[in-house]
Scaffold this motif. Structure first.
Motif, short mmCIF file in Angstrom:
data_model
loop_
_atom_site.label_atom_id
_atom_site.label_comp_id
_atom_site.label_asym_id
_atom_site.label_seq_id
_atom_site.Cartn_x
_atom_site.Cartn_y
_atom_site.Cartn_z
N SER A 171 0.88 -1.18 0.00
CA SER A 171 0.00 0.00 0.00
C SER A 171 0.91 1.22 0.00
O SER A 171 1.77 1.35 0.88
CB SER A 171 -0.86 0.04 1.26
OG SER A 171 -1.73 -1.06 1.26
N LEU A 172 0.71 2.07 -0.98
CA LEU A 172 1.59 3.24 -1.15
C LEU A 172 0.87 4.52 -0.69
O LEU A 172 -0.19 4.85 -1.21
CB LEU A 172 2.00 3.36 -2.62
CG LEU A 172 2.70 4.64 -3.06
CD1 LEU A 172 4.03 4.83 -2.34
CD2 LEU A 172 2.95 4.61 -4.59
N VAL A 173 1.47 5.19 0.28
CA VAL A 173 0.93 6.48 0.73
C VAL A 173 1.90 7.58 0.31
O VAL A 173 3.10 7.49 0.59
CB VAL A 173 0.74 6.46 2.28
CG1 VAL A 173 0.42 7.85 2.81
CG2 VAL A 173 -0.38 5.49 2.65
N GLY A 174 1.37 8.56 -0.39
CA GLY A 174 2.21 9.65 -0.87
C GLY A 174 1.34 10.75 -1.43
O GLY A 174 0.12 10.77 -1.20
N VAL A 175 1.97 11.65 -2.19
CA VAL A 175 1.20 12.76 -2.76
C VAL A 175 1.73 13.09 -4.14
O VAL A 175 2.93 13.01 -4.38
CB VAL A 175 1.25 14.01 -1.84
CG1 VAL A 175 2.65 14.57 -1.70
CG2 VAL A 175 0.29 15.10 -2.32
N VAL A 176 0.81 13.42 -5.06
CA VAL A 176 1.22 13.89 -6.39
C VAL A 176 0.46 15.17 -6.72
O VAL A 176 -0.58 15.45 -6.10
CB VAL A 176 0.98 12.84 -7.50
CG1 VAL A 176 1.89 11.64 -7.32
CG2 VAL A 176 -0.49 12.40 -7.55
N LYS B 168 -3.50 20.08 -5.61
CA LYS B 168 -3.29 21.12 -6.61
C LYS B 168 -1.84 21.59 -6.51
O LYS B 168 -1.37 21.90 -5.41
CB LYS B 168 -4.22 22.30 -6.32
CG LYS B 168 -4.82 22.91 -7.53
CD LYS B 168 -5.89 23.87 -7.17
CE LYS B 168 -5.88 24.99 -8.19
NZ LYS B 168 -6.54 26.17 -7.71
N GLY B 169 -1.14 21.61 -7.63
CA GLY B 169 0.27 22.04 -7.61
C GLY B 169 1.12 21.04 -8.37
O GLY B 169 0.60 20.19 -9.09
N LYS B 170 2.42 21.19 -8.21
CA LYS B 170 3.35 20.34 -8.98
C LYS B 170 3.82 19.14 -8.18
O LYS B 170 4.08 19.25 -6.98
CB LYS B 170 4.56 21.17 -9.40
CG LYS B 170 4.24 22.18 -10.48
CD LYS B 170 5.39 22.28 -11.45
CE LYS B 170 4.88 22.94 -12.72
NZ LYS B 170 5.77 22.91 -13.81
N THR B 171 3.99 18.04 -8.89
CA THR B 171 4.56 16.83 -8.29
C THR B 171 6.03 17.11 -7.91
O THR B 171 6.72 17.85 -8.61
CB THR B 171 4.49 15.67 -9.32
OG1 THR B 171 3.12 15.46 -9.64
CG2 THR B 171 5.11 14.39 -8.80
N GLU C 81 12.80 20.11 -6.01
CA GLU C 81 11.65 21.02 -6.01
C GLU C 81 10.49 20.29 -5.33
O GLU C 81 9.91 19.36 -5.91
CB GLU C 81 11.30 21.40 -7.45
CG GLU C 81 12.40 22.25 -8.07
CD GLU C 81 12.28 22.43 -9.58
OE1 GLU C 81 12.89 23.36 -10.11
OE2 GLU C 81 11.58 21.61 -10.23
N LEU C 82 10.18 20.71 -4.12
CA LEU C 82 9.23 19.94 -3.30
C LEU C 82 7.80 19.94 -3.85
O LEU C 82 7.09 18.94 -3.73
CB LEU C 82 9.24 20.45 -1.86
CG LEU C 82 10.56 20.23 -1.10
CD1 LEU C 82 10.50 20.87 0.28
CD2 LEU C 82 10.90 18.75 -0.95
N GLY C 83 7.36 21.05 -4.43
CA GLY C 83 5.99 21.12 -4.97
C GLY C 83 4.97 20.73 -3.90
O GLY C 83 5.08 21.17 -2.75
N VAL C 84 4.01 19.86 -4.25
CA VAL C 84 2.96 19.47 -3.29
C VAL C 84 3.51 18.69 -2.09
O VAL C 84 2.84 18.58 -1.07
CB VAL C 84 1.85 18.62 -3.99
CG1 VAL C 84 1.03 19.47 -4.94
CG2 VAL C 84 2.45 17.42 -4.70
N PHE C 85 4.71 18.22 -2.23
CA PHE C 85 5.36 17.46 -1.17
C PHE C 85 5.64 18.35 0.05
O PHE C 85 5.73 17.87 1.18
CB PHE C 85 6.67 16.93 -1.75
CG PHE C 85 7.20 15.68 -1.11
CD1 PHE C 85 6.36 14.65 -0.79
CD2 PHE C 85 8.56 15.55 -0.86
CE1 PHE C 85 6.86 13.50 -0.21
CE2 PHE C 85 9.06 14.41 -0.28
CZ PHE C 85 8.20 13.38 0.05
N ALA C 86 5.78 19.66 -0.20
CA ALA C 86 6.13 20.59 0.87
C ALA C 86 5.06 20.60 1.96
O ALA C 86 5.38 20.75 3.14
CB ALA C 86 6.32 21.99 0.30
#
Ligand code: AMP
Length: 334
Positions: free
Chosen positions: A48-53, A78-81, A101-106
């Protein structure tokens, strides 16, 4: 290899990578610690993969991940991967990070679903140590099922978030890092000395404190050495003090010799995916089984580096894995 029900949770980055090696180049291709981990682990169990794009994440990449993992925990924001760019030296042993570049990861703050919190095997991929700790606490407070927790980190977090990293280290069973990170974390050049210092930073009880029977050896450290293989250490309890070199149990595995190493990106995460996937599948965290998990992880890492980006893992078959495991056995048998 028969797959079993998903019991392996990974939290990690899902990224677009721009990679330059002396032999090849690619821009904004699927990457990230969570992606590589899942593409590798799926050969043993479905993770099971938990993350954000971000909203630039392509449908084709969603499909790749959906085919191999439960991605109900993959957030779309909303934003960049997250975008990472790196360049390798001629011998592929060192790399320079050109962009992070963290994008939505930030702003990523993973909230686990009740089902995900039930996983017995958990891997905290390379993300901010604060988030790793938060995820671990969610898992632990939701259930007492956690059997074995793995942790990855990198120079970026050792430099920028050391106090948080030290906190999370106290709560995991295995730390998987490469040799330069081990030296950086311990401030020791010698890897044996580094291992002793790092295993001391880890708690003697680890995340497995709630596990009764067949309790794993807490404080396990895997130091990856690129093409030269790995060293696994365990400093467990005073009763082990007399065993192994200097009171630490050690396992030394060579790298699988490859004629065509093209791109090491994700090799570490592929190792972790094979290692944790194997442990989940066999549900055995004894020292002997950890050694076999190292072999499974190394084999997966070897497929990863043979092609650019995730291609090497995407193309791998069960038969390829079986054959390479056999070749590995011949290689180290004497
Ligand atoms: P590895 O080669 O195993 O160290 O992992 C490479 C992967 O890590 C790449 O696919 C990157 O997208 C990802 N990555 C690089 N820097 C970071 C970071 N600071 N946080 C999370 N993931 C990262």
């Amino acid at each position: 290899m028969k797959k079993i029900l998903s019991n392996l949770l990974v939290v990690g980055s899902v990224a677009y990578d721009s990679i330059q090696t002396p032999f090849a180049k690619t821009a904004r291709t699927l990457g990230g610690s969570g992606s590589y981990f899942s593409l590798s682990a799926k050969n043993f169990v479905k993770p099971s993969l938990v993350g954000v794009v971000g909203n630039d994440f392509k449908a084709i990449d969603i499909k790749i991940l959906k085919d191999i993992a439960d991605i109900s925990g993959l957030e779309h924001q909303k934003g960049k991967t997250f975008h990472w760019a790196g360049k390798y030296s001629f011998d592929l042993n060192s790399r320079e990070t050109l962009k992070t570049e963290l994008g939505v990861f930030a702003d990523f703050k993973p909230t686990l679903s009740p089902v995900h919190s039930l996983a017995e095997y958990v891997f905290l991929g390379n993300i901010h140590p604060k988030l790793q700790l938060d995820v671990l606490h969610q898992v632990k407070s939701a259930s007492r099922r956690t059997k074995f927790v793995g942790l990855d980190t990198m120079n970026f977090w050792i430099e920028s978030a050391l106090p948080d990293l030290k906190k999370v280290l106290k709560e995991v069973d295995v730390l998987i890092i490469n040799d330069s990170e081990a030296r950086q974390l311990s401030k020791e050049h010698n890897l044996l000395k580094a291992a002793k210092k790092i295993t001391t930073l880890m708690s003697a009880r680890g995340a497995s404190s709630n596990m009764q029977e067949g309790a794993p050896l807490a404080r396990v450290l895997v130091i990856k050495r690129g093409e030269y293989g790995l060293l696994m250490f365990s400093s467990v309890s005073p009763s082990f003090k007399k065993r192994g070199l200097g009171g630490v149990r050690i396992f030394n595995l060579p790298g699988f010799p490859l004629e065509d190493a093209v791109d090491p990106t994700g090799a570490g995460d592929s190792f972790a995916g094979g290692f944790m996937g194997y442990l989940t599948k066999t549900n055995n965290t004894s020292w002997e089984n950890l050694k076999l998990a190292c072999v499974a992880g190394s084999v997966m890492g070897s497929f990863c580096v043979e092609q650019l980006g995730t291609k090497g893992l995407i193309g791998v078959t069960e038969k390829n894995i079986r054959n390479r495991l056999k070749e590995f056995k011949k290689l180290v048998n004497y």
